[in-house]
Design a protein around this motif. Structure first.
Motif, PDB file in Angstrom:
ATOM      1  N   PRO A  46      -8.613  19.531 -12.354  1.00  0.00           N
ATOM      2  CA  PRO A  46      -9.054  20.073 -11.058  1.00  0.00           C
ATOM      3  C   PRO A  46      -9.428  19.003 -10.035  1.00  0.00           C
ATOM      4  CG  PRO A  46     -10.174  21.206 -12.860  1.00  0.00           C
ATOM      5  CD  PRO A  46      -9.390  20.083 -13.468  1.00  0.00           C
ATOM      6  N   THR A  47      -9.851  17.837 -10.490  1.00  0.00           N
ATOM      7  CA  THR A  47     -10.199  16.755  -9.571  1.00  0.00           C
ATOM      8  C   THR A  47      -9.053  16.460  -8.613  1.00  0.00           C
ATOM      9  OG1 THR A  47     -11.660  15.755 -11.190  1.00  0.00           O
ATOM     10  CG2 THR A  47     -10.865  14.317  -9.453  1.00  0.00           C
ATOM     11  N   PHE A  48      -7.840  16.581  -9.099  1.00  0.00           N
ATOM     12  CA  PHE A  48      -6.688  16.227  -8.289  1.00  0.00           C
ATOM     13  C   PHE A  48      -6.272  17.336  -7.323  1.00  0.00           C
ATOM     14  CE2 PHE A  48      -6.350  13.518 -12.076  1.00  0.00           C
ATOM     15  CZ  PHE A  48      -6.540  12.303 -11.430  1.00  0.00           C
ATOM     16  N   CYS A  49      -7.011  18.431  -7.327  1.00  0.00           N
ATOM     17  CA  CYS A  49      -6.739  19.528  -6.404  1.00  0.00           C
ATOM     18  C   CYS A  49      -7.708  19.523  -5.215  1.00  0.00           C
ATOM     19  CB  CYS A  49      -6.827  20.862  -7.131  1.00  0.00           C
ATOM     20  SG  CYS A  49      -5.635  21.020  -8.463  1.00  0.00           S
ATOM     21  N   LEU A  50      -8.670  18.598  -5.228  1.00  0.00           N
ATOM     22  CA  LEU A  50      -9.663  18.531  -4.163  1.00  0.00           C
ATOM     23  C   LEU A  50      -9.207  17.590  -3.056  1.00  0.00           C
ATOM     24  CD1 LEU A  50     -12.836  18.122  -6.409  1.00  0.00           C
ATOM     25  CD2 LEU A  50     -11.951  20.238  -5.397  1.00  0.00           C
ATOM     26  N   GLU A  51      -9.386  18.023  -1.837  1.00  0.00           N
ATOM     27  CA  GLU A  51      -9.074  17.141  -0.715  1.00  0.00           C
ATOM     28  C   GLU A  51     -10.105  16.017  -0.681  1.00  0.00           C
ATOM     29  OE1 GLU A  51      -8.130  17.567   4.013  1.00  0.00           O
ATOM     30  OE2 GLU A  51      -7.913  19.293   2.699  1.00  0.00           O
ATOM     31  N   HIS A  52      -9.641  14.805  -0.394  1.00  0.00           N
ATOM     32  CA  HIS A  52     -10.532  13.646  -0.383  1.00  0.00           C
ATOM     33  C   HIS A  52      -9.913  12.541   0.471  1.00  0.00           C
ATOM     34  CE1 HIS A  52      -7.486  12.743  -3.359  1.00  0.00           C
ATOM     35  NE2 HIS A  52      -7.757  11.468  -3.169  1.00  0.00           N
ATOM     36  N   PRO A  53     -10.733  11.632   0.964  1.00  0.00           N
ATOM     37  CA  PRO A  53     -10.171  10.509   1.716  1.00  0.00           C
ATOM     38  C   PRO A  53      -9.541   9.510   0.735  1.00  0.00           C
ATOM     39  CG  PRO A  53     -12.547  10.296   1.576  1.00  0.00           C
ATOM     40  CD  PRO A  53     -12.202  11.612   0.952  1.00  0.00           C
ATOM     41  N   PRO A  54      -8.324   9.081   0.991  1.00  0.00           N
ATOM     42  CA  PRO A  54      -7.685   8.095   0.112  1.00  0.00           C
ATOM     43  C   PRO A  54      -8.434   6.761   0.155  1.00  0.00           C
ATOM     44  CG  PRO A  54      -6.093   9.079   1.627  1.00  0.00           C
ATOM     45  CD  PRO A  54      -7.445   9.521   2.065  1.00  0.00           C
ATOM     46  N   LEU A  55      -8.487   6.086  -0.989  1.00  0.00           N
ATOM     47  CA  LEU A  55      -9.123   4.769  -1.056  1.00  0.00           C
ATOM     48  C   LEU A  55      -8.169   3.664  -0.626  1.00  0.00           C
ATOM     49  CD1 LEU A  55     -11.030   5.110  -4.448  1.00  0.00           C
ATOM     50  CD2 LEU A  55     -11.942   5.339  -2.130  1.00  0.00           C
ATOM     51  N   ILE A  56      -6.869   3.878  -0.852  1.00  0.00           N
ATOM     52  CA  ILE A  56      -5.841   2.922  -0.437  1.00  0.00           C
ATOM     53  C   ILE A  56      -4.668   3.704   0.144  1.00  0.00           C
ATOM     54  CG2 ILE A  56      -6.507   1.180  -2.147  1.00  0.00           C
ATOM     55  CD1 ILE A  56      -4.085   2.067  -3.831  1.00  0.00           C
ATOM     56  N   SER A  57      -3.786   3.017   0.831  1.00  0.00           N
ATOM     57  CA  SER A  57      -2.619   3.685   1.425  1.00  0.00           C
ATOM     58  C   SER A  57      -1.570   3.965   0.351  1.00  0.00           C
ATOM     59  CB  SER A  57      -2.007   2.806   2.514  1.00  0.00           C
ATOM     60  OG  SER A  57      -1.382   1.675   1.922  1.00  0.00           O
ATOM     61  N   GLU A  58      -0.656   4.854   0.644  1.00  0.00           N
ATOM     62  CA  GLU A  58       0.452   5.131  -0.275  1.00  0.00           C
ATOM     63  C   GLU A  58       1.262   3.869  -0.527  1.00  0.00           C
ATOM     64  OE1 GLU A  58       2.849   8.519   0.744  1.00  0.00           O
ATOM     65  OE2 GLU A  58       1.081   9.760   1.127  1.00  0.00           O
ATOM     66  N   GLU A  59       1.455   3.070   0.510  1.00  0.00           N
ATOM     67  CA  GLU A  59       2.222   1.834   0.372  1.00  0.00           C
ATOM     68  C   GLU A  59       1.536   0.867  -0.591  1.00  0.00           C
ATOM     69  OE1 GLU A  59       1.410   3.232   3.330  1.00  0.00           O
ATOM     70  OE2 GLU A  59       3.385   3.946   3.960  1.00  0.00           O
ATOM     71  N   GLU A  60       0.194   0.768  -0.477  1.00  0.00           N
ATOM     72  CA  GLU A  60      -0.558  -0.108  -1.392  1.00  0.00           C
ATOM     73  C   GLU A  60      -0.472   0.408  -2.828  1.00  0.00           C
ATOM     74  OE1 GLU A  60      -4.177  -1.862   1.309  1.00  0.00           O
ATOM     75  OE2 GLU A  60      -4.168   0.301   0.908  1.00  0.00           O
ATOM     76  N   TRP A  61      -0.570   1.729  -2.992  1.00  0.00           N
ATOM     77  CA  TRP A  61      -0.495   2.311  -4.326  1.00  0.00           C
ATOM     78  C   TRP A  61       0.875   2.043  -4.948  1.00  0.00           C
ATOM     79  CZ3 TRP A  61       2.302   5.769  -7.203  1.00  0.00           C
ATOM     80  CH2 TRP A  61       1.716   6.195  -8.397  1.00  0.00           C
ATOM     81  N   ILE A  62       1.928   2.221  -4.159  1.00  0.00           N
ATOM     82  CA  ILE A  62       3.286   1.976  -4.656  1.00  0.00           C
ATOM     83  C   ILE A  62       3.453   0.510  -5.037  1.00  0.00           C
ATOM     84  CG2 ILE A  62       5.726   1.895  -3.974  1.00  0.00           C
ATOM     85  CD1 ILE A  62       5.143   4.505  -2.359  1.00  0.00           C
ATOM     86  N   ALA A  63       2.955  -0.395  -4.221  1.00  0.00           N
ATOM     87  CA  ALA A  63       3.056  -1.826  -4.529  1.00  0.00           C
ATOM     88  C   ALA A  63       2.315  -2.151  -5.826  1.00  0.00           C
ATOM     89  CB  ALA A  63       2.499  -2.660  -3.372  1.00  0.00           C
ATOM     90  N   ALA A  64       1.127  -1.580  -6.008  1.00  0.00           N
ATOM     91  CA  ALA A  64       0.374  -1.814  -7.238  1.00  0.00           C
ATOM     92  C   ALA A  64       1.091  -1.207  -8.441  1.00  0.00           C
ATOM     93  CB  ALA A  64      -1.033  -1.236  -7.101  1.00  0.00           C
ATOM     94  N   ALA A  65       1.658  -0.027  -8.263  1.00  0.00           N
ATOM     95  CA  ALA A  65       2.395   0.619  -9.350  1.00  0.00           C
ATOM     96  C   ALA A  65       3.622  -0.199  -9.740  1.00  0.00           C
ATOM     97  CB  ALA A  65       2.796   2.038  -8.937  1.00  0.00           C
TER      98      ALA A  65
END
Length: 69
Positions: free
Chosen positions: A25-44
């Protein structure tokens, strides 16, 4: 099953919904992102380079199930 396009197959293969019976359920809650999608993709990408795609995908699914929350 109707004819599926290449894009249809890509959407299915990249969507963990099809292999999970639940998402934490945690992943169904709206929240402010800690990093950008681009940063997440680069880290992944870096994780995959260092640890391999299989290990990354195991961690991703475990996170979505709430095992690491």
């Amino acid at each position: 099953m109707p004819d599926m396009s290449e894009d249809d197959v890509k959407r299915i293969l990249t969507n963990p919904f099809y292999c999970l019976s639940r998402i934490h359920p945690t992943f169904c809650l709206e929240h402010p992102p800690l990093i950008s999608e681009e940063e997440w993709i680069a880290a992944a990408k870096q994780f995959i380079k260092q640890e391999g795609a299989e290990e990354f995908l195991k961690h991703l699914l475990a996170n979505l199930k709430g095992e690491f929350v």
